[in-house]
Design an enzyme around this catalytic site. Sequence first.
Site, mmCIF file in Angstrom:
data_model
loop_
_atom_site.group_PDB
_atom_site.id
_atom_site.type_symbol
_atom_site.label_atom_id
_atom_site.label_comp_id
_atom_site.label_asym_id
_atom_site.label_seq_id
_atom_site.Cartn_x
_atom_site.Cartn_y
_atom_site.Cartn_z
ATOM 1 N N LYS A 78 -6.874 10.667 -10.983
ATOM 2 C CA LYS A 78 -5.955 10.744 -9.841
ATOM 3 C C LYS A 78 -4.711 11.521 -10.244
ATOM 4 C CE LYS A 78 -3.682 7.557 -6.554
ATOM 5 N NZ LYS A 78 -3.512 6.124 -6.228
ATOM 6 N N SER A 152 -4.594 4.791 -1.883
ATOM 7 C CA SER A 152 -4.171 6.170 -2.052
ATOM 8 C C SER A 152 -5.080 6.978 -2.974
ATOM 9 C CB SER A 152 -2.747 6.198 -2.613
ATOM 10 O OG SER A 152 -2.675 5.543 -3.880
ATOM 11 N N SER A 176 -4.832 0.359 -3.506
ATOM 12 C CA SER A 176 -5.196 1.780 -3.529
ATOM 13 C C SER A 176 -6.431 2.107 -4.336
ATOM 14 C CB SER A 176 -4.017 2.601 -4.067
ATOM 15 O OG SER A 176 -2.952 2.589 -3.148
#
Length: 603
Positions: A78, A152, A176
């Site tokens: 990420k 996210s 997330s």
Amino acid sequence: MLPTFLDIATLSKGYRSGAFTPVDVIRAVIERIEAWPDRAVWISRFDDAALVAAAEALVAAGAPSDDQPLWGIPFAVKDNIDVAGLETTAACPAFAYRPDRDATVVARLKAAGAIVVGKTNLDQFATGLNGTRSPYGAPRSVFNEAYVSGGSSSGSAVAVASGQVAFALGTDTAGSGRIPAAFNNLVGVKPSRGMLSGSGLVPACRSLDCITVMAGTAGDADLVRRVAAGYDAADPYSRDLPAAALPAGGFRFGVLDAEEREFFGDDATEALYDAAIARLEALGGTAVPIDYAPFRECAALLYGGPWVAERLAAIETFVDDNAEAMDPTVRTIVEGARAYSAVDAFRGQYRLEELRKLTDTQWALMDVLLLPTAPTAYTVEAMKADPIRLNSNLGRYTNFVNLLDCSAIAIPAGFRPDGMPGGVTLIGPAFADAALAELGDRLHRASPFGMGRDTAALLPEASRIAAPAEELLPVVVVGAHLSGMPLNPQLTTAGGRLLKTCRTAADYRLYVLPDTVPPKPGLIRDPGFAGDGLAVEVWGLSAAAFGAFVNAIPAPLGVGKVTLDDGSQATGFLCEPYAVKGAREITALGGWRAYIAEKTAIV
């Protein structure tokens, strides 16, 4: 021939057999990335030549060693976690910087033989649960491009679920790493806070952030967690504590009661939750309806309380100078922190501790909590039209977990009639990660739904998590060491496992010992007394832990054989008779929990 889904167990088996090499896999990864129609998955990646060179160098160095359990495994990171050689943007181009070293977690995975492919998209500054808040585009669920991927950690989930990498790192402050796992038919491990180092992570809420793992099976995800975990002196929030345990046999799992069920009209997702409850019962669990209200109120603090100020604290200088460069919704949330004062922060802490006490009463009823990962799924169009309210709906069952210092694992739970997946999450105390993974693996295999978009894929036997095999010595506890009671951590941190809940034989009496902190009972056997027995728990400890535990028992308590209601005997706490003279007898209440409940009600 490579499988559609690149799970760790299958790739490792193929490498050992010579069916393919890391170079073959990396070339396939490049092809799959180029062929995947959703161009919003990746923010940056190493070029093709560099990726092939990395795989060739790995092969040239020789076969994998025992300390390289991820040899040749491609993974994604990420883009709020540092990878040397690639920019870290946190999905905000104006914020971008190029780190000179890998994040600690990335470095550990590379040392274990894993190959970083690139950096994936996210809700900007990890602020969101839906995946639409990025200037790099909105990744979509691999099952329906009209639906959000979840966030996210949006790009990370899609990269794994589409078969472009074998696992991915995400982050999880409010859910997330779990919600995108649910929307893409993946396992999502949310480790205990501080278990994985945050060094090299752009913080969202620094005191709560967790780097997470998404993979196809609980075994794969837990393997990555174990490789990446470890104390890091460079991270002030890093922790390294003994593993906590869950019951070895029958266990109690909390479920939503009728009053707290909220699926926002999504009956199909509710049905998936009910089906998961039935599967967990078939695995030996007892479903216990709990009052979710204090957990829900705690969850509301994360975005509706002063913790939002942590999001501003993480990037305050950048916001002061570059607010116009931010996603409008993210900017609204982060700048909303300016309304909170230090007084508000303390009041929030006070309220959190009040709610923690209320949740503790619910934890006393269960060993693990089973919740829907998300109550429903939304389309990208709907999310963009109502970004804050719908995002809040998604976090109804996830936001409290880090505030209350829990561990969690999200597990696939099946598909709605329209083909969108749903998920459930097992939640336990801090450092119960390994035990949750073992239970999660059993739940996943009880009714497997494939891995990612490959819904027909069989879960590899090589990734199955074996139950602990060490012989455990039983010990009977009757008071402050019961589950959820003040001294229970003396058992869980020693690796204890709850073996069963039962009662003593009929001829035992129970007294409240005076002037003990925390309050403790005294158990006395009275031959000839005909009672109903007393509620107790039998815990299992390793031989070493058993010896240390027994050695620490203070007078007037001691150990002896306690006879249980089935006629068996086990070592347990007994009290010297002199200590109960003049003490209140509570035998008629049936056990220590009933006494504590009575005492709490009076207060």
